[in-house]
Motif scaffolding. Structure first.
Motif, PDB file in Angstrom:
ATOM      1  N   THR A 173      41.060 -10.787  27.658  1.00  0.00           N
ATOM      2  CA  THR A 173      40.085 -10.091  28.492  1.00  0.00           C
ATOM      3  C   THR A 173      38.865  -9.690  27.683  1.00  0.00           C
ATOM      4  O   THR A 173      38.957  -9.377  26.494  1.00  0.00           O
ATOM      5  CB  THR A 173      40.698  -8.830  29.121  1.00  0.00           C
ATOM      6  OG1 THR A 173      41.239  -7.992  28.080  1.00  0.00           O
ATOM      7  CG2 THR A 173      41.793  -9.180  30.096  1.00  0.00           C
ATOM      8  N   VAL A 174      37.716  -9.706  28.365  1.00  0.00           N
ATOM      9  CA  VAL A 174      36.474  -9.183  27.797  1.00  0.00           C
ATOM     10  C   VAL A 174      35.787  -8.359  28.874  1.00  0.00           C
ATOM     11  O   VAL A 174      36.003  -8.556  30.068  1.00  0.00           O
ATOM     12  CB  VAL A 174      35.526 -10.304  27.309  1.00  0.00           C
ATOM     13  CG1 VAL A 174      36.124 -11.046  26.142  1.00  0.00           C
ATOM     14  CG2 VAL A 174      35.180 -11.260  28.442  1.00  0.00           C
ATOM     15  N   ASP A 175      34.964  -7.420  28.437  1.00  0.00           N
ATOM     16  CA  ASP A 175      34.228  -6.584  29.380  1.00  0.00           C
ATOM     17  C   ASP A 175      33.187  -7.425  30.126  1.00  0.00           C
ATOM     18  O   ASP A 175      32.627  -8.366  29.578  1.00  0.00           O
ATOM     19  CB  ASP A 175      33.552  -5.440  28.617  1.00  0.00           C
ATOM     20  CG  ASP A 175      33.013  -4.370  29.538  1.00  0.00           C
ATOM     21  OD1 ASP A 175      31.989  -4.628  30.192  1.00  0.00           O
ATOM     22  OD2 ASP A 175      33.607  -3.281  29.594  1.00  0.00           O
ATOM     23  N   SER A 176      32.922  -7.041  31.356  1.00  0.00           N
ATOM     24  CA  SER A 176      31.959  -7.778  32.172  1.00  0.00           C
ATOM     25  C   SER A 176      30.551  -7.752  31.580  1.00  0.00           C
ATOM     26  O   SER A 176      29.732  -8.617  31.874  1.00  0.00           O
ATOM     27  CB  SER A 176      31.922  -7.217  33.597  1.00  0.00           C
ATOM     28  OG  SER A 176      31.562  -5.840  33.577  1.00  0.00           O
ATOM     29  N   HIS A 214      28.205 -10.645  27.317  1.00  0.00           N
ATOM     30  CA  HIS A 214      27.591 -11.909  27.717  1.00  0.00           C
ATOM     31  C   HIS A 214      27.867 -13.043  26.728  1.00  0.00           C
ATOM     32  O   HIS A 214      27.787 -14.215  27.097  1.00  0.00           O
ATOM     33  CB  HIS A 214      26.080 -11.724  27.868  1.00  0.00           C
ATOM     34  CG  HIS A 214      25.709 -10.714  28.905  1.00  0.00           C
ATOM     35  ND1 HIS A 214      26.014 -10.864  30.233  1.00  0.00           N
ATOM     36  CD2 HIS A 214      25.072  -9.507  28.797  1.00  0.00           C
ATOM     37  CE1 HIS A 214      25.588  -9.821  30.923  1.00  0.00           C
ATOM     38  NE2 HIS A 214      25.008  -8.977  30.072  1.00  0.00           N
ATOM     39  N   ALA A 215      28.199 -12.694  25.484  1.00  0.00           N
ATOM     40  CA  ALA A 215      28.454 -13.721  24.473  1.00  0.00           C
ATOM     41  C   ALA A 215      29.697 -13.325  23.677  1.00  0.00           C
ATOM     42  O   ALA A 215      29.593 -12.770  22.581  1.00  0.00           O
ATOM     43  CB  ALA A 215      27.247 -13.876  23.552  1.00  0.00           C
ATOM     44  N   PRO A 216      30.896 -13.577  24.211  1.00  0.00           N
ATOM     45  CA  PRO A 216      32.134 -13.166  23.528  1.00  0.00           C
ATOM     46  C   PRO A 216      32.256 -13.728  22.121  1.00  0.00           C
ATOM     47  O   PRO A 216      32.795 -13.069  21.231  1.00  0.00           O
ATOM     48  CB  PRO A 216      33.234 -13.722  24.448  1.00  0.00           C
ATOM     49  CG  PRO A 216      32.587 -13.845  25.781  1.00  0.00           C
ATOM     50  CD  PRO A 216      31.163 -14.214  25.505  1.00  0.00           C
ATOM     51  N   PHE A 271      39.393 -13.496  31.062  1.00  0.00           N
ATOM     52  CA  PHE A 271      38.995 -12.766  32.263  1.00  0.00           C
ATOM     53  C   PHE A 271      37.949 -11.717  31.922  1.00  0.00           C
ATOM     54  O   PHE A 271      38.111 -10.961  30.955  1.00  0.00           O
ATOM     55  CB  PHE A 271      40.205 -12.059  32.885  1.00  0.00           C
ATOM     56  CG  PHE A 271      41.199 -12.986  33.502  1.00  0.00           C
ATOM     57  CD1 PHE A 271      41.319 -13.075  34.877  1.00  0.00           C
ATOM     58  CD2 PHE A 271      42.021 -13.784  32.726  1.00  0.00           C
ATOM     59  CE1 PHE A 271      42.235 -13.925  35.456  1.00  0.00           C
ATOM     60  CE2 PHE A 271      42.942 -14.643  33.287  1.00  0.00           C
ATOM     61  CZ  PHE A 271      43.046 -14.709  34.668  1.00  0.00           C
ATOM     62  N   ARG A 272      36.928 -11.653  32.732  1.00  0.00           N
ATOM     63  CA  ARG A 272      35.966 -10.561  32.637  1.00  0.00           C
ATOM     64  C   ARG A 272      36.389  -9.471  33.610  1.00  0.00           C
ATOM     65  O   ARG A 272      36.831  -9.740  34.717  1.00  0.00           O
ATOM     66  CB  ARG A 272      34.563 -11.050  32.997  1.00  0.00           C
ATOM     67  CG  ARG A 272      33.977 -12.004  31.967  1.00  0.00           C
ATOM     68  CD  ARG A 272      32.549 -12.353  32.310  1.00  0.00           C
ATOM     69  NE  ARG A 272      32.006 -13.283  31.339  1.00  0.00           N
ATOM     70  CZ  ARG A 272      31.450 -12.929  30.186  1.00  0.00           C
ATOM     71  NH1 ARG A 272      31.384 -11.647  29.868  1.00  0.00           N
ATOM     72  NH2 ARG A 272      30.973 -13.839  29.363  1.00  0.00           N
ATOM     73  N   PHE A 273      36.250  -8.234  33.185  1.00  0.00           N
ATOM     74  CA  PHE A 273      36.635  -7.128  34.055  1.00  0.00           C
ATOM     75  C   PHE A 273      35.607  -6.020  33.950  1.00  0.00           C
ATOM     76  O   PHE A 273      34.889  -5.895  32.954  1.00  0.00           O
ATOM     77  CB  PHE A 273      38.025  -6.594  33.683  1.00  0.00           C
ATOM     78  CG  PHE A 273      38.054  -5.896  32.349  1.00  0.00           C
ATOM     79  CD1 PHE A 273      37.934  -4.518  32.267  1.00  0.00           C
ATOM     80  CD2 PHE A 273      38.180  -6.621  31.173  1.00  0.00           C
ATOM     81  CE1 PHE A 273      37.935  -3.882  31.044  1.00  0.00           C
ATOM     82  CE2 PHE A 273      38.189  -5.992  29.948  1.00  0.00           C
ATOM     83  CZ  PHE A 273      38.057  -4.622  29.884  1.00  0.00           C
ATOM     84  N   ASN A 274      35.561  -5.210  34.966  1.00  0.00           N
ATOM     85  CA  ASN A 274      34.671  -4.058  35.006  1.00  0.00           C
ATOM     86  C   ASN A 274      35.429  -2.830  34.513  1.00  0.00           C
ATOM     87  O   ASN A 274      36.540  -2.562  34.963  1.00  0.00           O
ATOM     88  CB  ASN A 274      34.187  -3.824  36.446  1.00  0.00           C
ATOM     89  CG  ASN A 274      33.063  -2.816  36.521  1.00  0.00           C
ATOM     90  OD1 ASN A 274      33.102  -1.785  35.862  1.00  0.00           O
ATOM     91  ND2 ASN A 274      32.063  -3.110  37.338  1.00  0.00           N
ATOM     92  N   GLN A 275      34.843  -2.083  33.595  1.00  0.00           N
ATOM     93  CA  GLN A 275      35.528  -0.906  33.047  1.00  0.00           C
ATOM     94  C   GLN A 275      35.934   0.070  34.146  1.00  0.00           C
ATOM     95  O   GLN A 275      36.947   0.754  34.032  1.00  0.00           O
ATOM     96  CB  GLN A 275      34.615  -0.196  32.033  1.00  0.00           C
ATOM     97  CG  GLN A 275      34.550  -0.852  30.678  1.00  0.00           C
ATOM     98  CD  GLN A 275      35.806  -0.629  29.857  1.00  0.00           C
ATOM     99  OE1 GLN A 275      36.709   0.089  30.266  1.00  0.00           O
ATOM    100  NE2 GLN A 275      35.866  -1.243  28.691  1.00  0.00           N
ATOM    101  N   ASP A 276      35.164   0.119  35.218  1.00  0.00           N
ATOM    102  CA  ASP A 276      35.496   1.047  36.300  1.00  0.00           C
ATOM    103  C   ASP A 276      36.812   0.691  36.980  1.00  0.00           C
ATOM    104  O   ASP A 276      37.433   1.536  37.628  1.00  0.00           O
ATOM    105  CB  ASP A 276      34.375   1.052  37.353  1.00  0.00           C
ATOM    106  CG  ASP A 276      33.075   1.620  36.804  1.00  0.00           C
ATOM    107  OD1 ASP A 276      33.145   2.378  35.815  1.00  0.00           O
ATOM    108  OD2 ASP A 276      32.006   1.307  37.352  1.00  0.00           O
ATOM    109  N   SER A 277      37.234  -0.565  36.833  1.00  0.00           N
ATOM    110  CA  SER A 277      38.464  -1.001  37.498  1.00  0.00           C
ATOM    111  C   SER A 277      39.713  -0.739  36.661  1.00  0.00           C
ATOM    112  O   SER A 277      40.824  -0.938  37.140  1.00  0.00           O
ATOM    113  CB  SER A 277      38.386  -2.490  37.828  1.00  0.00           C
ATOM    114  OG  SER A 277      38.350  -3.263  36.635  1.00  0.00           O
ATOM    115  N   VAL A 278      39.544  -0.281  35.409  1.00  0.00           N
ATOM    116  CA  VAL A 278      40.700  -0.049  34.547  1.00  0.00           C
ATOM    117  C   VAL A 278      41.588   1.070  35.102  1.00  0.00           C
ATOM    118  O   VAL A 278      42.814   0.948  35.160  1.00  0.00           O
ATOM    119  CB  VAL A 278      40.254   0.268  33.105  1.00  0.00           C
ATOM    120  CG1 VAL A 278      41.429   0.747  32.265  1.00  0.00           C
ATOM    121  CG2 VAL A 278      39.627  -0.960  32.467  1.00  0.00           C
ATOM    122  N   LEU A 279      40.967   2.173  35.521  1.00  0.00           N
ATOM    123  CA  LEU A 279      41.752   3.271  36.089  1.00  0.00           C
ATOM    124  C   LEU A 279      42.484   2.811  37.352  1.00  0.00           C
ATOM    125  O   LEU A 279      43.639   3.192  37.591  1.00  0.00           O
ATOM    126  CB  LEU A 279      40.853   4.466  36.409  1.00  0.00           C
ATOM    127  CG  LEU A 279      40.236   5.190  35.215  1.00  0.00           C
ATOM    128  CD1 LEU A 279      39.359   6.347  35.695  1.00  0.00           C
ATOM    129  CD2 LEU A 279      41.302   5.707  34.268  1.00  0.00           C
TER     130      LEU A 279
END
Length: 434
Positions: free
Chosen positions: A267-270, A273-275, A305-313
């Motif tokens: 996983t990487v944060d959304s 932009h350049a992992p 997978f890219r994910f949004n930090q707000d979705s972690v909770l």
């Protein structure tokens, strides 16, 4: 024995040759213990550097705690790497490093001093590991800068350590702490007066410790999959965040040593932009593991997978509601990604990439629904949820249980600590110990 790519912190270390472990270990029934796995892994790399009887004794002393592996639903397994003194995966590499340092320096008869500055959990694990050796002095620098400052629960652990462990607060950032150490170890007065050892999470003992964790978790899950989920031929998928040091590299090494791992989720944060740049160290290691092989035909079976930090909770809450198990934010990222695979790609296929490969194609175990249904996922819990009390409470409405070894007492944390403001201060302190 090692490949090294240079960078500001000493480089990325990888085995030049990766040995293949025998099927008699991989498919042993019942599966091998964690110590047996660790012994075979370290023996295959160390060869004759340490006698086998000494090596096994080091492993027994380094890993006295449990490594539970269990399902939280029929196709999702957790490997709890949080039962060491420091409550995180860093305990494995730190404790084995401490055992090796003591072993080799005892043989040489030379006094040694440890210097380190790192993240709070890396520092805590090393400090506790070296606290067991009264004749080894270890000095740790930690930042008092509000951005990088260690949380009170971790600071309290430092203040409870024995006298051979020295903790200095630095009025600055973690980068400032590392700069002070770099300047100190290059000082001629210091190098001529004492043996210094600078631990680093890129060192081979850290990487191999995580290889052991990954291999043991995979073999344990494989042995019980038949009665947990009735999948006759399960495909093992390892899930790790790309930002976790060593994790993806360790999983790949475990696969190359013979562990029947079919793919990887990372996983990487959304906002990343350049992992390959933002996570350069782990990305480079992963590429090197394939690039230096004689055969270039193997393709890494990895879905990112890219994910949004707000979705972690939300993911933490979802896991608790579905399984009753409380996970840390690290595992929540993987839980979210894994559920995308299990539920099909129609809703969230834009979250998935394959930036590790030149083809850009997703692995079959992601894109083919029939194949995906035969997968089980194993992810390490790398940090005890107690370190994320407020996040857990916000997500689940309850506070996580806190192991007695990590209980927080504000009165202890308020005690003063030593302070260091420059390389000269650290140098004077070290010379005063001679």
């Amino acid at each position: 024995m090692l490949l090294k790519t240079h960078n500001a912190e000493g480089g990325n270390y990888l085995p030049r040759q990766i040995p293949l472990l025998p099927d008699s270990l991989i498919y042993k029934n019942p599966p091998p213990s964690f110590r047996d796995v660790a012994f075979e892994v370290f023996r295959s790399f160390f060869r004759d550097a340490i006698p086998e009887s000494d090596l096994y004794a080091l492993i027994v002393r380094a890993f006295p705690f449990r490594v539970p592996v269990f399902p939280i639903d029929p196709r999702t397994y957790i490997a709890e790497l949080t039962h060491g003194d420091g409550g995180s995966y860093a305990d494995f590499g730190a404790r084995f490093t401490a055992q090796l340092v003591d072993y080799f320096y005892q043989l040489n008869g030379q006094p040694v001093h440890i210097l380190f500055a790192g993240t709070e959990l890396e520092t805590l694990s090393l400090a506790k590991a070296f606290s067991e050796f009264e004749d080894i002095h270890a000095t740790f620098l930690y930042p008092k800068n509000s951005k990088d400052a260690f949380q009170p629960m971790v600071k309290q652990q430092f203040l409870l350590l024995p006298e051979n462990i020295h903790i200095f607060g630095v009025n600055g950032s973690l980068a400032d702490c590392k700069t002070i150490i770099q300047e100190t170890v290059s000082d001629a007065d210091i190098t001529g007066s004492m043996e210094l050892f600078i631990p680093h999470v890129a060192h081979i003992d850290y990487l191999l410790s995580q290889v052991c964790c990954c291999m043991y978790a995979a073999l344990t899950a494989l042995s019980r999959a038949g009665y947990d989920n009735s999948i006759e031929h399960p495909r093992l998928i390892i899930g790790v965040p790309l930002k976790q040091p060593n994790a993806l590299s360790a999983a790949v090494v475990a696969q190359k040593m013979g562990t029947p791992i079919n793919g990887f989720i990372t996983t990487v944060d959304s906002t990343c932009h350049a992992p390959e740049i933002e996570h350069e160290r782990e990305y480079t290691r992963f590429k090197m593991l394939y690039a230096h092989e004689a055969s270039k035909k193997s393709t890494p079976s990895i879905a990112s997978f890219r994910f949004n930090q707000d979705s972690v909770l939300e993911a933490m809450r979802d896991c608790k509601d579905r399984t009753g198990y409380i996970i840390s934010p690290y595992v929540a990222e993987i839980w979210q990604a894994w559920n995308t695979v299990k539920n099909g790609l129609s809703e969230s296929d834009k979250m998935i990439e394959s930036f590790f490969t030149d083809t850009g194609l997703l692995p079959r175990w992601v894109s083919d629904e029939h194949t995906a249904h035969s997968c089980i996922m194993i992810t390490p819990e790398i940090t005890h949820p107690a370190f994320y009390t407020e996040a857990v409470r916000t997500a689940t409405g309850i506070y996580p249980s806190i192991p007695s070894r990590l209980k927080y007492n504000p009165q202890i944390t308020n005690e003063p600590v030593l302070e260091c403001s420059s390389a000269k201060d650290l140098k004077d302190w070290l010379l005063s110990l001679i």
